[in-house]
Design an enzyme around this catalytic site. Structure first.
Site, PDB file in Angstrom:
ATOM      1  N   ARG A   1       1.473  -5.189  12.078  1.00 29.60           N
ATOM      2  CA  ARG A   1       1.007  -5.366  13.348  1.00 29.60           C
ATOM      3  C   ARG A   1       1.454  -6.830  13.960  1.00 29.60           C
ATOM      4  NH1 ARG A   1      -0.173  -1.031  13.898  1.00 29.60           N
ATOM      5  NH2 ARG A   1      -2.230   0.023  14.182  1.00 29.60           N
TER       6      ARG A   1
ATOM      7  N   GLY B   1       0.817  -1.255  -0.089  1.00 31.10           N
ATOM      8  CA  GLY B   1      -0.003   0.038  -0.254  1.00 31.10           C
ATOM      9  C   GLY B   1       0.767   1.143  -0.064  1.00 31.10           C
TER      10      GLY B   1
ATOM     11  N   GLU C   1       1.347  -7.240  22.977  1.00 30.62           N
ATOM     12  CA  GLU C   1       2.285  -6.011  23.440  1.00 30.62           C
ATOM     13  C   GLU C   1       1.905  -5.481  24.693  1.00 30.62           C
ATOM     14  OE1 GLU C   1       3.246  -4.426  18.969  1.00 30.62           O
ATOM     15  OE2 GLU C   1       2.004  -3.041  20.330  1.00 30.62           O
TER      16      GLU C   1
ATOM     17  N   HIS D   1       7.134  -0.930  19.351  1.00 31.22           N
ATOM     18  CA  HIS D   1       6.026  -0.510  18.508  1.00 31.22           C
ATOM     19  C   HIS D   1       6.218   1.335  18.594  1.00 31.22           C
ATOM     20  CE1 HIS D   1       1.720  -1.079  16.978  1.00 31.22           C
ATOM     21  NE2 HIS D   1       2.388  -0.201  16.232  1.00 31.22           N
ATOM     22  N   ALA D   2       7.293   1.665  18.287  1.00 32.75           N
ATOM     23  CA  ALA D   2       7.582   2.888  18.423  1.00 32.75           C
ATOM     24  C   ALA D   2       8.743   3.605  17.447  1.00 32.75           C
ATOM     25  CB  ALA D   2       7.898   3.624  19.854  1.00 32.75           C
TER      26      ALA D   2
END
Length: 335
Positions: A244, A162, A273, A292-293
């Site tokens: 994800r 995408g 998480e 996740h940062a």
């Protein structure tokens, strides 16, 4: 718009009271005559009806779930605005049927997330984690033991082509790599423009030296990278996931790494998480894990903040926002 109230999910504030992203421009809401407040922490994934029912809009900083039955019981709610691009856990069709608009900030996320993916890919290409450990442990005699494969002449497979995948391809191609990609439709005008070859998922797994996961988490993409996909990958290949955690079967990935059927992995997302303290992925020498940062840069914060606040202002004042995930909701919108 007196009386228009916006709830901001509790993830905006850290346990120590500081703001996760600093100033995200919420003063613009007040300047426009809107009210906002920080919502209390919620146990579980779904906020209670009595909480959601207090608001005209929710700014979802984290990943709370919004099923149709929740918003059906909260008739005041008009808008769920995601701070970021992901929308897993939000029933787009159900909320559209209830007239609740869902927005996200894909344009602002695209470049920072693509750069984060490139960062992790290069970390694997140069075996950064293993070289780092050798240095901090004083094992200078091991220099040269952890030689990376590099990227020139290698094939990178982008799983989920995408906007982020296309941005990543644009960053990669000048480095002398071949890029293949797959997505749900099997086609992409952007791929044709860039010279990226669209291939079936199984071929992508088999041909890639590096597989980068950028696919959105949906029911059809859950565990898209499963035991069979991993078995099709080369034992010298690496997996990078910035999408994800649920897109990858983490148990199967852990087994493939432990058994030497995969050379390494770099993961900014996990499932669950945070991970358990004894999760073997956290201590494997050929694995890089970030919380996740990794894409949370200054430009990410600035652009995402501007876009999400603008979406809140637009819906509150009856203007169609730029990024509506469930277009049918606009025609059925409440209020």
């Amino acid at each position: 718009m007196a009386g228009y109230r916006i709830g901001v999910t509790s993830e905006l504030r850290r346990p120590d009271g500081s703001l996760l992203f600093g100033d995200i421009g919420l003063h613009r809401l007040v300047d426009a005559g809107l009210e906002w407040e920080l919502m209390p922490a919620v146990d579980g994934d779904v906020p209670p009806v009595e909480l959601v029912a207090r608001y005209d809009a929710v700014l979802a900083v984290g990943h709370l779930h919004f099923p149709r039955e929740l918003v059906a019981a909260a008739p005041r709610l008009r808008h769920v605005a995601r701070f970021g691009a992901g929308y897993d856990g939000i029933d787009l069709d159900g909320l559209a049927a209830e007239g609740v608009v869902v927005t996200n900030t894909p344009t602002a996320v695209r470049r920072p997330l693509a750069v984060a993916a490139l960062t992790l890919l290069l970390a694997q290409a140069h075996r950064l984690a293993e070289n780092h450990r050798a240095a901090v442990e004083g094992r200078w005699a091991d220099r040269g033991r952890y030689r990376g494969a590099g990227v020139v002449g290698r094939t990178v497979g982008i799983l989920g082509f995408g906007a982020v995948g296309a941005e990543l391809a644009e960053l990669l191609l000048p480095l002398g790599v071949r890029v293949v990609a797959s997505n749900r439709s099997g086609t992409s005008p952007r791929a044709a423009e860039l010279g990226v070859v669209m291939v079936p998922t199984e071929r992508l797994a088999a041909e890639s030296d590096y597989v980068v996961v950028t696919a959105a988490l949906t029911p059809s993409s859950h565990h898209l990278v499963d035991e069979a996909f991993l078995a099709a990958m080369r034992p010298t290949a690496h997996l990078v996931n910035v999408a994800r955690g649920g897109v990858v079967d983490q148990v199967a990935l852990t087994a493939a790494l432990a058994e030497g059927r995969l050379a390494g992995a770099a993961l900014d997302v996990l499932d669950p998480e945070p991970p358990a303290a004894d999760d073997p992925l956290l201590t494997m020498p050929d694995v890089v894990v970030t919380p996740h940062a990794l894409c949370w840069t200054a430009d990410f914060t600035r652009e995402v903040s501007a876009d999400v606040v603008q979406a809140l202002l637009d819906v509150a004042h009856g203007r169609r926002p730029e990024h509506v995930l469930n277009p049918g909701a606009w025609d059925r919108r409440r209020g």
